[in-house]
Design an enzyme around this catalytic site. Structure first.
Site, PDB file in Angstrom:
ATOM      1  N   ASP A  47       0.825  -1.205   0.000  1.00 39.89           N
ATOM      2  CA  ASP A  47       0.000   0.000   0.000  1.00 39.89           C
ATOM      3  C   ASP A  47       0.866   1.265   0.000  1.00 39.89           C
ATOM      4  OD1 ASP A  47      -2.279   1.500   0.092  1.00 39.89           O
ATOM      5  OD2 ASP A  47      -3.093   0.535   1.859  1.00 39.89           O
ATOM      6  N   ASP A  48       0.667   2.143  -0.984  1.00 37.48           N
ATOM      7  CA  ASP A  48       1.328   3.456  -1.036  1.00 37.48           C
ATOM      8  C   ASP A  48       2.853   3.361  -1.157  1.00 37.48           C
ATOM      9  OD1 ASP A  48      -1.182   4.483  -0.776  1.00 37.48           O
ATOM     10  OD2 ASP A  48      -0.829   5.578   1.076  1.00 37.48           O
ATOM     11  N   CYS A  73      -5.753   3.666  -4.128  1.00 35.25           N
ATOM     12  CA  CYS A  73      -5.704   2.250  -3.793  1.00 35.25           C
ATOM     13  C   CYS A  73      -6.955   1.464  -4.184  1.00 35.25           C
ATOM     14  CB  CYS A  73      -5.398   2.079  -2.313  1.00 35.25           C
ATOM     15  SG  CYS A  73      -6.379   3.084  -1.195  1.00 35.25           S
ATOM     16  N   ARG A  83      -7.134  -1.835  -6.711  1.00 34.94           N
ATOM     17  CA  ARG A  83      -7.530  -3.153  -6.235  1.00 34.94           C
ATOM     18  C   ARG A  83      -8.709  -3.694  -7.035  1.00 34.94           C
ATOM     19  NH1 ARG A  83      -5.107  -3.489  -0.925  1.00 34.94           N
ATOM     20  NH2 ARG A  83      -3.783  -1.639  -0.872  1.00 34.94           N
ATOM     21  N   LYS A  89      -5.720  -6.017   3.713  1.00 35.72           N
ATOM     22  CA  LYS A  89      -6.626  -4.912   3.403  1.00 35.72           C
ATOM     23  C   LYS A  89      -7.544  -5.289   2.241  1.00 35.72           C
ATOM     24  CE  LYS A  89      -6.357  -0.240   1.414  1.00 35.72           C
ATOM     25  NZ  LYS A  89      -5.512   0.943   1.225  1.00 35.72           N
ATOM     26  N   HIS A 116     -10.798  -3.054   1.303  1.00 32.21           N
ATOM     27  CA  HIS A 116     -11.066  -1.699   0.810  1.00 32.21           C
ATOM     28  C   HIS A 116     -11.834  -1.690  -0.503  1.00 32.21           C
ATOM     29  CE1 HIS A 116      -9.501   2.727   0.714  1.00 32.21           C
ATOM     30  NE2 HIS A 116     -10.611   2.590   1.429  1.00 32.21           N
ATOM     31  N   HIS A 131       0.831   2.207   4.104  1.00 31.25           N
ATOM     32  CA  HIS A 131      -0.154   3.268   4.226  1.00 31.25           C
ATOM     33  C   HIS A 131      -0.053   3.878   5.622  1.00 31.25           C
ATOM     34  CE1 HIS A 131      -3.934   5.441   4.208  1.00 31.25           C
ATOM     35  NE2 HIS A 131      -4.161   5.091   2.956  1.00 31.25           N
ATOM     36  N   ASP A 140       0.101  -0.393  -5.116  1.00 30.47           N
ATOM     37  CA  ASP A 140      -1.204   0.004  -5.643  1.00 30.47           C
ATOM     38  C   ASP A 140      -1.234   1.437  -6.169  1.00 30.47           C
ATOM     39  OD1 ASP A 140      -1.049   1.315  -3.220  1.00 30.47           O
ATOM     40  OD2 ASP A 140      -2.927   0.532  -2.418  1.00 30.47           O
ATOM     41  N   ASN A 141      -0.229   2.251  -5.855  1.00 35.61           N
ATOM     42  CA  ASN A 141      -0.101   3.620  -6.379  1.00 35.61           C
ATOM     43  C   ASN A 141       1.228   4.170  -5.898  1.00 35.61           C
ATOM     44  OD1 ASN A 141      -2.700   4.037  -4.089  1.00 35.61           O
ATOM     45  ND2 ASN A 141      -0.684   4.846  -3.593  1.00 35.61           N
ATOM     46  N   LYS A 182       0.817  10.093  -5.004  1.00 36.97           N
ATOM     47  CA  LYS A 182      -0.476   9.416  -4.981  1.00 36.97           C
ATOM     48  C   LYS A 182      -1.604  10.406  -5.260  1.00 36.97           C
ATOM     49  CE  LYS A 182      -3.539   7.174  -1.553  1.00 36.97           C
ATOM     50  NZ  LYS A 182      -3.601   6.665  -0.171  1.00 36.97           N
TER      51      LYS A 182
END
Length: 770
Positions: free
Chosen positions: A44-45, A82, A86, A140, A142, A235, A345-346, A410
């Protein structure tokens, strides 16, 4: 009438009653002989340069090993946020067609922003499950609208209803790694009052993943599995274990300017970038938001370095989790025939601002303007950064280092927001002649599900729940693994909060958010030649006006096809929510000692409004304990009784306020906590016992945005404590010495600062029909 049928589960065969209102399950077939396991590790991130194979200095030996024996994709792009990434990853659809033009927090009523996976879009897990795979997910999720995360919600969009046999993790966008605000196992909340010392979510998730694999193998030695491991790290709030943070002590004292240059040099040296690539200068790479390291004070440098030490430790811990999975696969003899993908994811995020923050929730998730004197960063010891006592986010300067060599962050459609790392490994394929190495073909996140299905030999589901499945936007990259000269994709649109971009045949057009409606392809478009200028340093739109117009028009066509409109051109699109959410703000009675009320459900009772909490209690001998708690170290409040009497604690994003009253006499009482709104987003809190004011806390910052993050617990303080001093002495401090009969929340009217727009879409459609 309901039909009775069986389905395969762990430990034997179970029965399921099927009706029109229950989840639809496709029939399972047997997996192809020799079908590979699949592990997808999503981070994540994470910025493009944070991993060793992409120029990073952080220790990632296990990811490095995958890269040395697999494929390193240098031209992989994802969505700028994110949830959209996903959704695209799991469906093979472009983000808006998958329902996620934004993160899973709003539903303004348009097809591209439902924040629910389409009913006619089979997920990767659903197709693999139908093809004979066991399907596991940890971490996660989300991908469920936040207003449908509570325990009475429709669970049709929860992981088990979207193809996973097993699930364990946090379904929200993020959580504390030391004290998760809420954990879900399969379809139910995990009922735990407090976490033991040393608990760490990344370790827990890895333990659960290994247990799922072992439980499968105890019952079926041959069935292949999908493990979708979606890390909550890195994240915000960025957290790590002390031992791992100590490992990086002193590594970032040279500062972000030098680290960025060093990562860039390694990228060129390792062939990740062309030798003539240019590192974007400050003038176009957010230099106005990033102070030069040499201009900082010694205290600032020490604080900012600590933020990055914690971030590096968190990335290291992700690599450690991968190492545990690889070792386990080796022991099972299944490593060679396991496809592993490691990706982000980004891009890295600038949410922490120029100086970072130790009060993450104070500036996160809020629509509208904040007062000039609003909380930014409550000063606390820098050694607490990364630990359980505060929620932090690293400064923008480190985010730019993470995204080396690209511009922006992001949520941006410049390369810093969408250009991400991707490593793929499959030893069995390499042994059969597929040469590993660097791949520079353009790949998009929607290509991954079709690729996995192709490599696994499992066809995508042609229908879902009786309806024809949507045609995926992605295509298989299997040929790219076999042939470094095989073509990648030619085109892809991007959009995020009105920001637009179009990549076509090596050129990229970028447009900032429109200030007002300027037509579907209107506004000012920049153009970059990504072949000659992969870091977007030279805008050639003026030299190629015809190309700029062509790319803008292609973006318009793709946007209509992918349900991108309407654009958020006035800043209100994502402040709009369905009117059905209003019922979540009705008064509610909460019994004691149950799992906490879910985060969003709890926030609907208190955020951006006055509210009243009524506590009915019979005091006995030696009463002590928490009566009600809402929140955690990121912000919250509680009412308790200890040996000194009544206690009200208020945690204003890390700044503690406490007020005390007398010990209630034995017998029945009503204790009332009132939070009355004051100007400039403040509250006054008063605690009454039988109508007599006993405690007062005046003019504290409201908790808003994503705070309080942990939901309401009655009779104890769940998980991450509101008041650390109380926690040190009493842990979750369950109430004893009386009868806590219940708690009632009574929300007041919405604040004038609440810019949420509730729209009854069904009523509007009915009105049009009339």
């Amino acid at each position: 009438m309901a039909e009775r049928r069986g389905y395969e589960g762990f430990g034997g065969r179970a029965e399921e009653f099927v009706s029109d209102s229950m989840p639809w399950w496709p029939e399972r077939s047997t997996a192809p002989a020799g079908a590979p396991n699949v592990v997808v590790m999503l981070i994540d991130d994470l910025g493009f340069s944070d991993l060793g194979p992409f120029g990073g200095e952080i220790d990632t030996p296990h990811i490095d090993r995958l890269a040395e024996t697999g494929w390193v994709f240098t031209n992989y792009r994802t969505a700028p946020m994110c949830s959209p990434s996903r959704a695209s990853l799991l469906t093979g659809l472009n983000p808006h067609r998958a329902g996620f033009g934004f993160v899973a927090h709003t539903d303004p009523g348009y097809p591209g922003f439902t924040c629910e996976l389409p009913a006619d879009a089979p997920t990767l897990a659903e197709s693999l499950r139908a093809g004979g795979y066991a399907t596991f997910h940890v971490g996660k999720w989300h991908l469920t609208l936040e207003s449908r995360l509570h325990d009475a919600a429709d669970k049709s969009s929860w992981p088990l209803q979207r193809g996973f046999d097993r699930y364990y993790g946090s379904m929200d966008g993020f959580t504390s790694l030391h004290h998760p605000h809420r954990l879900v196992r399969d379809n139910s909340v995990v009922d735990v009052r407090e976490f033991p010392d040393g608990y760490f979510l990344t370790d827990d998730l890895t333990d659960q993943a290994l247990a799922m694999i072992d439980e499968l193998r105890a019952n079926d030695a041959d069935k292949p599995f999908l493990l979708y491991y979606a890390h909550t790290s890195v994240h915000g709030p960025i957290q790590a274990k002390d031992a791992d943070i100590r490992k990086y002590r002193g590594r970032y004292e040279a500062g972000w300017n030098r680290l960025r240059d060093e990562r860039f040099a390694r990228q060129v040296e390792h062939g990740i970038l062309a030798a003539d690539a240019v590192l974007p200068p400050d003038a176009i790479a957010d230099g106005d938001r990033i102070p030069h390291w040499d201009d900082l004070t010694a205290d600032e440098r020490a604080l900012f370095a600590r933020h990055m030490e914690v971030y590096a430790a968190a990335v290291d811990e992700i690599d450690q989790s991968l190492g545990r999975i690889l070792d386990h696969l080796d022991r099972l003899g299944e490593r060679d025939n396991t496809i592993i993908l490691v990706l982000s994811d980004n891009g890295g995020t600038a949410e922490g601002g120029p100086a970072g923050t130790r009060s993450y929730f104070a500036q996160f998730g809020q629509h509208g303007e904040l007062p000039d004197d609003w909380v930014g960063d409550v000063p606390r010891p820098i050694d607490d950064i990364g630990g359980p006592r505060l929620f932090s986010q690293y400064p923008t300067g480190w985010a730019r280092v993470s995204n080396t060599p690209f511009r922006s962050f992001k949520s941006s459609v410049y390369e810093g927001g969408v250009h991400a790392p991707l490593v793929v490994a499959w030893p069995a394929a390499v042994a059969q002649g597929r040469a590993p190495g660097i791949r520079d073909q353009f790949v998009f996140v929607a290509d991954l599900a079709p690729t996995i299905l192709d490599l696994a030999g499992v066809p995508p589901l042609a229908t879902r729940d009786g309806a024809p499945a949507q045609e995926p936007d992605g295509r298989s990259l299997a040929a790219v693994l076999a042939d470094p000269r095989a073509p990648g994709r030619e085109a892809q649109y991007f959009e995020c909060v009105g920001r637009r971009a179009m990549v076509l045949d090596g050129f990229k057009a970028v447009a900032p958010p429109p200030r007002k409606w300027e037509g579907a392809a209107g506004g000012t478009w920049e153009v970059y030649d990504l072949v000659a200028d992969p870091t977007e340093t030279q805008d050639v739109a003026a030299e190629l006006p015809g190309l700029a117009a062509e790319l803008a028009e292609r973006w318009r066509v793709e946007a209509w096809r992918n349900t991108v409109f309407p654009l958020d051109d006035d800043g209100t699109l994502h402040a709009t929510r369905p009117a059905t959410e209003a019922r979540l703000a009705r008064p509610v009675d909460l019994p004691p000692f149950r799992p906490p009320l879910e985060r969003f459900r709890s926030a609907a009772l208190t955020v951006l409004r006055s509210f009243v909490v009524e506590i009915d209690i019979v005091v006995g001998a030696d009463p002590a304990g928490v009566l009600v708690a809402h929140g955690d170290q990121g912000g919250g409040y509680l009412v308790a009784i200890d040996r000194r009497g009544l206690l009200v604690s208020y945690n204003a994003y890390g700044a503690m306020r406490r007020a005390r009253g007398r010990m209630p006499a034995p017998g029945a009482h009503r204790i009332v906590l009132r939070a009355d709104e004051l100007p400039e987003l403040r509250w006054q809190l008063t605690a009454e016992v039988d109508g007599v004011v006993e405690a007062l806390i005046d003019a504290v910052p409201m908790l808003l945005g994503m705070a309080p993050f942990t939901g309401i617990s009655v009779g104890y303080d769940y998980g991450g404590p509101v008041d650390w001093n109380l926690y040190e002495h009493h842990r979750s401090f369950p109430f004893a010495g009386g009868d806590l009969r219940g708690v009632r929340y009574i929300p007041g009217p919405r604040s004038e600062y609440d810019q949420t727009i509730l729209r009854s879409i069904g009523d509007a459609v009915a009105a049009l029909a009339d």
